[in-house]
Structures are given as structure tokens and as C-alpha cells.
Design a protein around this motif. Sequence first.
Motif, PDB file in Angstrom:
ATOM      1  N   ASP A  18       0.913  -1.306  -0.024  1.00 13.99           N
ATOM      2  CA  ASP A  18      -0.074  -0.074   0.148  1.00 13.99           C
ATOM      3  C   ASP A  18       0.759   1.386  -0.051  1.00 13.99           C
ATOM      4  OD1 ASP A  18      -2.496  -1.275  -0.036  1.00 13.99           O
ATOM      5  OD2 ASP A  18      -2.772  -1.589   2.180  1.00 13.99           O
ATOM      6  N   SER A  19       2.117   1.138  -0.030  1.00  7.01           N
ATOM      7  CA  SER A  19       2.949   2.251   0.010  1.00  7.01           C
ATOM      8  C   SER A  19       2.845   3.050  -1.094  1.00  7.01           C
ATOM      9  CB  SER A  19       4.458   1.879  -0.094  1.00  7.01           C
ATOM     10  OG  SER A  19       4.769   1.112   1.131  1.00  7.01           O
ATOM     11  N   ASP A  20       2.934   4.427  -1.356  1.00  9.11           N
ATOM     12  CA  ASP A  20       2.540   5.176  -2.475  1.00  9.11           C
ATOM     13  C   ASP A  20       3.821   5.678  -3.297  1.00  9.11           C
ATOM     14  OD1 ASP A  20       3.537   6.883  -0.558  1.00  9.11           O
ATOM     15  OD2 ASP A  20       1.717   8.106  -0.124  1.00  9.11           O
ATOM     16  N   ASP A  21       4.916   4.838  -3.185  1.00  7.33           N
ATOM     17  CA  ASP A  21       6.192   5.618  -3.613  1.00  7.33           C
ATOM     18  C   ASP A  21       6.073   5.210  -5.192  1.00  7.33           C
ATOM     19  OD1 ASP A  21       6.227   2.916  -3.125  1.00  7.33           O
ATOM     20  OD2 ASP A  21       8.379   2.670  -3.460  1.00  7.33           O
ATOM     21  N   VAL A  22       5.176   4.447  -5.651  1.00  7.56           N
ATOM     22  CA  VAL A  22       4.513   4.134  -7.002  1.00  7.56           C
ATOM     23  C   VAL A  22       3.262   4.771  -6.939  1.00  7.56           C
ATOM     24  CG1 VAL A  22       4.419   2.607  -8.908  1.00  7.56           C
ATOM     25  CG2 VAL A  22       6.347   2.356  -7.182  1.00  7.56           C
ATOM     26  N   PRO A  23       2.878   5.668  -7.500  1.00  5.75           N
ATOM     27  CA  PRO A  23       1.514   6.099  -7.729  1.00  5.75           C
ATOM     28  C   PRO A  23       0.428   5.197  -8.368  1.00  5.75           C
ATOM     29  CG  PRO A  23       2.832   7.493  -9.057  1.00  5.75           C
ATOM     30  CD  PRO A  23       3.630   6.591  -8.453  1.00  5.75           C
ATOM     31  N   PRO A  24      -0.651   5.124  -7.801  1.00  2.00           N
ATOM     32  CA  PRO A  24      -1.271   5.851  -6.577  1.00  2.00           C
ATOM     33  C   PRO A  24      -0.630   4.939  -5.525  1.00  2.00           C
ATOM     34  CG  PRO A  24      -2.958   4.440  -7.905  1.00  2.00           C
ATOM     35  CD  PRO A  24      -1.727   4.349  -8.692  1.00  2.00           C
ATOM     36  N   THR A  25      -0.561   3.500  -5.529  1.00  2.00           N
ATOM     37  CA  THR A  25       0.013   2.827  -4.643  1.00  2.00           C
ATOM     38  C   THR A  25       0.766   1.897  -5.388  1.00  2.00           C
ATOM     39  OG1 THR A  25      -1.865   1.198  -4.311  1.00  2.00           O
ATOM     40  CG2 THR A  25      -1.731   3.163  -2.880  1.00  2.00           C
ATOM     41  N   ARG A  26       1.552   1.100  -4.596  1.00  3.53           N
ATOM     42  CA  ARG A  26       2.577  -0.175  -5.405  1.00  3.53           C
ATOM     43  C   ARG A  26       1.221  -1.294  -5.729  1.00  3.53           C
ATOM     44  NH1 ARG A  26       7.229  -1.133  -0.695  1.00  3.53           N
ATOM     45  NH2 ARG A  26       8.399   0.686  -1.331  1.00  3.53           N
ATOM     46  N   LEU A  27       0.362  -1.521  -4.740  1.00  6.45           N
ATOM     47  CA  LEU A  27      -0.613  -2.603  -5.409  1.00  6.45           C
ATOM     48  C   LEU A  27      -1.485  -2.154  -6.500  1.00  6.45           C
ATOM     49  CD1 LEU A  27      -1.742  -5.332  -4.772  1.00  6.45           C
ATOM     50  CD2 LEU A  27      -3.545  -4.063  -3.087  1.00  6.45           C
ATOM     51  N   GLU A  28      -1.945  -0.790  -6.519  1.00  8.60           N
ATOM     52  CA  GLU A  28      -2.887  -0.598  -7.720  1.00  8.60           C
ATOM     53  C   GLU A  28      -1.945  -0.437  -9.171  1.00  8.60           C
ATOM     54  OE1 GLU A  28      -6.000  -0.101  -7.877  1.00  8.60           O
ATOM     55  OE2 GLU A  28      -5.924  -0.860  -6.019  1.00  8.60           O
ATOM     56  N   ALA A  29      -0.671   0.044  -9.002  1.00 10.76           N
ATOM     57  CA  ALA A  29       0.002  -0.192 -10.177  1.00 10.76           C
ATOM     58  C   ALA A  29       0.155  -1.552 -10.520  1.00 10.76           C
ATOM     59  CB  ALA A  29       1.549   0.580  -9.857  1.00 10.76           C
ATOM     60  N   ALA A  30       0.632  -2.313  -9.734  1.00 13.33           N
ATOM     61  CA  ALA A  30       0.676  -3.905  -9.764  1.00 13.33           C
ATOM     62  C   ALA A  30      -0.332  -4.218 -10.821  1.00 13.33           C
ATOM     63  CB  ALA A  30       1.153  -4.724  -8.764  1.00 13.33           C
ATOM     64  N   LYS A  31      -1.463  -3.926 -10.191  1.00 13.17           N
ATOM     65  CA  LYS A  31      -2.710  -4.519 -10.710  1.00 13.17           C
ATOM     66  C   LYS A  31      -2.999  -3.904 -12.075  1.00 13.17           C
ATOM     67  CE  LYS A  31      -6.311  -4.034  -7.921  1.00 13.17           C
ATOM     68  NZ  LYS A  31      -7.157  -3.597  -6.989  1.00 13.17           N
ATOM     69  N   ARG A  32      -2.791  -2.865 -12.362  1.00 10.56           N
ATOM     70  CA  ARG A  32      -2.898  -2.182 -13.687  1.00 10.56           C
ATOM     71  C   ARG A  32      -1.760  -3.014 -14.522  1.00 10.56           C
ATOM     72  NH1 ARG A  32      -2.531   4.277 -12.586  1.00 10.56           N
ATOM     73  NH2 ARG A  32      -4.623   4.264 -11.368  1.00 10.56           N
ATOM     74  N   LYS A  33      -0.501  -3.274 -14.166  1.00 14.20           N
ATOM     75  CA  LYS A  33       0.311  -3.894 -15.007  1.00 14.20           C
ATOM     76  C   LYS A  33       0.060  -5.425 -15.355  1.00 14.20           C
ATOM     77  CE  LYS A  33       3.405  -2.344 -16.161  1.00 14.20           C
ATOM     78  NZ  LYS A  33       4.293  -1.519 -17.440  1.00 14.20           N
ATOM     79  N   LEU A  34      -0.674  -5.775 -14.407  1.00 17.99           N
ATOM     80  CA  LEU A  34      -1.314  -7.495 -14.641  1.00 17.99           C
ATOM     81  C   LEU A  34      -2.333  -7.423 -15.591  1.00 17.99           C
ATOM     82  CD1 LEU A  34      -0.941  -9.156 -11.074  1.00 17.99           C
ATOM     83  CD2 LEU A  34       0.523  -9.189 -13.043  1.00 17.99           C
ATOM     84  N   HIS A  35      -3.105  -6.240 -15.443  1.00 21.32           N
ATOM     85  CA  HIS A  35      -4.312  -6.128 -16.401  1.00 21.32           C
ATOM     86  C   HIS A  35      -3.825  -6.027 -17.836  1.00 21.32           C
ATOM     87  CE1 HIS A  35      -7.750  -4.253 -18.515  1.00 21.32           C
ATOM     88  NE2 HIS A  35      -6.778  -3.241 -19.104  1.00 21.32           N
ATOM     89  N   ASP A  36      -2.832  -5.310 -17.951  1.00 20.95           N
ATOM     90  CA  ASP A  36      -2.345  -5.225 -19.297  1.00 20.95           C
ATOM     91  C   ASP A  36      -1.443  -6.643 -20.080  1.00 20.95           C
ATOM     92  OD1 ASP A  36      -2.797  -2.540 -19.174  1.00 20.95           O
ATOM     93  OD2 ASP A  36      -0.732  -1.906 -18.663  1.00 20.95           O
ATOM     94  N   LEU A  37      -0.985  -7.150 -18.759  1.00 21.76           N
ATOM     95  CA  LEU A  37      -0.253  -8.472 -19.332  1.00 21.76           C
ATOM     96  C   LEU A  37      -1.371  -9.481 -19.758  1.00 21.76           C
ATOM     97  CD1 LEU A  37       2.109 -10.152 -19.576  1.00 21.76           C
ATOM     98  CD2 LEU A  37       1.693 -10.863 -17.012  1.00 21.76           C
ATOM     99  N   VAL A  38      -2.693  -9.473 -18.922  1.00 22.23           N
ATOM    100  CA  VAL A  38      -3.626 -10.620 -19.330  1.00 22.23           C
ATOM    101  C   VAL A  38      -4.385  -9.947 -20.656  1.00 22.23           C
ATOM    102  CG1 VAL A  38      -5.900 -11.029 -18.539  1.00 22.23           C
ATOM    103  CG2 VAL A  38      -4.116 -11.004 -16.792  1.00 22.23           C
ATOM    104  N   GLN A  39      -4.596  -8.702 -20.761  1.00 21.71           N
ATOM    105  CA  GLN A  39      -4.953  -8.227 -22.127  1.00 21.71           C
ATOM    106  C   GLN A  39      -3.940  -8.736 -23.241  1.00 21.71           C
ATOM    107  OE1 GLN A  39      -8.134  -7.320 -22.500  1.00 21.71           O
ATOM    108  NE2 GLN A  39      -8.359  -7.628 -20.572  1.00 21.71           N
ATOM    109  N   ARG A  40      -2.803  -8.524 -22.963  1.00 22.82           N
ATOM    110  CA  ARG A  40      -2.015  -8.837 -23.943  1.00 22.82           C
ATOM    111  C   ARG A  40      -1.906 -10.359 -24.409  1.00 22.82           C
ATOM    112  NH1 ARG A  40       4.087  -6.070 -23.712  1.00 22.82           N
ATOM    113  NH2 ARG A  40       5.150  -7.285 -25.376  1.00 22.82           N
ATOM    114  N   ARG A  41      -2.084 -11.288 -23.243  1.00 23.49           N
ATOM    115  CA  ARG A  41      -1.968 -12.700 -23.526  1.00 23.49           C
ATOM    116  C   ARG A  41      -3.226 -13.402 -23.535  1.00 23.49           C
ATOM    117  NH1 ARG A  41       1.599 -16.165 -21.691  1.00 23.49           N
ATOM    118  NH2 ARG A  41       0.069 -17.137 -20.250  1.00 23.49           N
ATOM    119  N   ALA A  42      -4.336 -12.482 -24.276  1.00 26.95           N
ATOM    120  CA  ALA A  42      -5.713 -12.867 -24.461  1.00 26.95           C
ATOM    121  C   ALA A  42      -5.591 -14.278 -25.143  1.00 26.95           C
ATOM    122  CB  ALA A  42      -6.393 -11.900 -25.306  1.00 26.95           C
ATOM    123  N   GLY A  43      -6.491 -15.321 -24.613  1.00 24.68           N
ATOM    124  CA  GLY A  43      -6.558 -16.524 -25.200  1.00 24.68           C
ATOM    125  C   GLY A  43      -5.515 -17.584 -24.688  1.00 24.68           C
ATOM    126  N   ALA A  44      -4.286 -16.977 -23.943  1.00 21.09           N
ATOM    127  CA  ALA A  44      -3.346 -17.981 -23.357  1.00 21.09           C
ATOM    128  C   ALA A  44      -3.658 -18.155 -21.923  1.00 21.09           C
ATOM    129  CB  ALA A  44      -1.857 -17.081 -23.437  1.00 21.09           C
TER     130      ALA A  44
END
Length: 507
Positions: free
Chosen positions: A105-131
Motif C-alpha cells: 500500500d506504499s505510495d512511492d509508485v503512484p497511486p500505490t504499489r498494489l494499484e500499479a501492480a494490478k494495472r500492469k497485470l491487467h495489461d499483461l492479461v489483455q496482451r495474452r488474451a487466449g493464453a
Amino acid sequence: MDLGAFHFLRPLWLLLVLPGILLPYLWKRQRNATGAAGIIAPHLLPYLLVSPAAGRRLHPVHLLSALLILGGLATAGPTWEQDRPEFLDDRAPLILALDLSASMDSDDVPPTRLEAAKRKLHDLVQRRAGARTGLIAYAGSAHLVLPVTDDPHLLDSFIEALSSELIETPGKDVPGVIGLARRLLAVEQGPGTLVLVTDGVDADQLPRIGPALAGAAPQVLILAVGTPASARFDVEGLERLAEAADAPLGSLTLDDDDLDWIELHAQRHFQAGEDDGAQPHWKDAGYWLCWPLLAIAFLCVRRGWSLHWLACLLLATSLAPLSTPVHAGPLADAFFTPDQQGRWAFERGDFQRAREAFRDPYWKGLAAYRAVDYQAAADSFAQAEGAHASFYLGNSYARLYKLTEAISAYQRALELQPVFPEARANLRLVTALRKDLEEQRQAAPEMAPDKIEFEQGADKGKETSMPAQQATSDELWLRNLNTSPAQFLKQKFRLQQAARNDTGEQP
């Protein structure tokens, strides 16, 4: 063209080349005057032989010889290039493990580390659609969020619901994550990769990581979330984690470099495992010889030429394996059966067209399954026989959340084929999921009445309650549950942890 890899898939068919080469020689020898010397007196030969016209050099035997030679070469399957059939899943299976500890929940990576990680996982999942991708959440304990699936929308909905409040136990249980990932990847058809998305490590867990990875373990990648300038970013701990897991260490980036890094490592690991554990697939280039064969066959239709049925029989035998279509066009119906046309479309990834063309219920169901039409797939597999048809019927029911029917289908597959590890593994997963759903439904709090109404008439003054709608089936309950996956996950994790505490079971 790699001449060093050139070979024939069915080399025994090359035996047809031998009679193709010998026929013109034998024919010429028979027609040669010297060939009759032992039968007719030499002084009578000039008066008895009729010499053919000198202008005609092409004879039926030459065309027959060409047909035999080309037919033998085509049927033998010349090849020089490896190929993985397009209808197989050729993308590496991936298990995503997201750290939900309080430090995320630290905010050194905005808005928080967790939210930034979730956005990155969203991009990865969309990129791997069908995998094939699975999802694990962990803090002081590790929990399965979703088994391996190729549905990006389902993954997205549960990624969005993840928060640091879901797991009450503090810590970072990486060995537990590895154990869950190994179970999930055991049912996949190729080597998989575990991606740990975290900002640190629990030092007490480091000695357990090596034993957890012993044997046939997945490849581990570590994606660090945080900035080195932050006091709560454990750079040294992450390096020790990478050393203990023998894993590459990457970091979250603003662009897609981190996604490229994950996919590159995962695909290399997958391809290396496929090359070591499976026989290579080779492209059959013999069908290109069908066109010159067809041209020669047309040349054979000439006035005055006779046809020997034995030669035709040999030719038909040599070309029989080349019955699969090489292209689909307006004349396909005239030359190929519906199932052949369906197979052509299936192997090229056109599953919708394949489903419409197939008449065989198993292949029709498989095409519908690949086209993500699970209800149509279930209807087709229900009409097919065999263990694999029952296995895919169970998969279709599972994706439709008809868990009881899925369990029955897997059990039927195991009755028909007792040694069927994929069916047995899926049966365990679906049975566990149904148990979780039943426990969740039983643990749901009682709901108060929506309102109290007073009836008019003979029973005026009598209070009656109108109870809120209850989930009376797994399907309805799941539909209601989808409105709040976060509450579902929190209660599911709590129940799983309570069961582990009671039994002392490790994840």
C-alpha cells in the motif's frame, strides 16, 4: 530451405519411385528389335516388325512413370521445416502471484504499489488474451484466486477485486505460492512460469524456497514493485529472494518493457521444455506436388491411348493418403467432405467456420470449444463417445459453472480411461471449487426481510414477511456473487486459512 533438415516423413512410399524409373526401360526393351531375337528368327525380323512413327516421342508409359515417381515423392512427405500445429496452445502457461501484504500500500509508485501492480497485470492479461493464465494472491498465506484459464475478462474482474485487506495473516509466503503453482501447472501440457509480483521478502521463508522448487518446478520470475529511494523497498531482500529461487529479477516500468521481459522468459522456457519433452512436428510439403500430378493426369487423356487398370490401381494407392484438402474454395464441396473442410479450417484457427463444417460430434464440439462457445461444445460432446469426449464435456460444463455436471463427465472419462491424469486433475479442481462454493453459501449471513406487508381482507392485521431472494442453486449463487468478488475472496481466504490451521496442512 534447410537442406540439412530435409527428410521424408513416410520414406517407405519412396519404393514407388523404383517401378517409375524401371517402366520406361522395360517398355523400350520390349519394343526393341533385339528383345524378340530369342523368339523370331533373325532373318525374318525386318519383315515382321512394324516400327512406330518417329515423330511421337511421348508415350503413355512415360506419363505413367512420371505419375509413379511424383506420387511416391508426394506421399513420402518431403519436409525440411518444423511446425507446431496452429490449433495447439503454443503460448507459455503463466501463473501470476500478487503480493497483498501491507507494504504494497506504499505510495512511492503512484497511486500505490498494489494499484500499479494490478494495472500492469491487467495489461499483461489483455496482451495474452487466449493464453493460459492462473492467479494467486498471497501475504502470510497463499491462496488460489483462479485456476489456469484463457478468459481475460474473468481474470480482470478478480485482479480488480484484490486488495491488502483480503488476507489477514501478515508476511510473504513464497513457498506456499510455489506449492500452489506446481499443482496448477501439473495439469498443463507444457512447462510453465510463475511470476512473483512483490516488493520484498520474508527472511524467515528463504530457507524453504529451495526445497519447494526441488524437482519438476516451474520457472520463477520476480517483478519488483517500488522505487529504490523508498525506505520500505527491500532491495537486498529481493536480491536474496532471486538468489534463493534462482530467478531473474526485473522491475515494474512505465512502458511495456517489463511485459516484454516476462513474455520473453516465459516463452523461451516453454519452447525449451517442448523441445526436450516432445517429438518435433514437421510441415508436410508433399501436397505441393499435387499440382504437377494433376497436370500429368490431364495429359493422359489423349485419343488413341489405352488405359491399363493395374497402373491406375497403383496410382490411386499411392495418392490415397493425400486426401486432406490443400485449400478451401468454391469447389471444396465437390472434392472434400464436410469433415475434411472442417479439419482444414480447424488447423488454420478458423474455429467458427470449422464448427459449421464438421459433422463429427467430437470435432464439432472441439471447434466450438476453441471458439469459446461452451454451450454448443457441451451439446456436441454429449453426443460423442469416448473418454476424451467426456473430458471436454466436463471442461465445457466447468466453464458454464455447471459443476455437478462437470464432475459427472470427468468421472465418466475416468471410467472409460482410468489412466487419464488431466481428467483426474480437473476432477479434483472442480470438486474443490464446488466445496468452496457450498462452504461460502453456508457461511453467508442470514438476510433480513426486505419489507413487512399487512394483508387486506379476511386476514387483515396479520403480519407476513416477504423474504429476500435466496440463491437456490450454484448457478444463481454465482451470478449473485459476481457482483462482489472481493467479499467472496475475503471469505474464501478466511475459510481456507481456518481449515489449514485445523489440519496443519501446508498450501
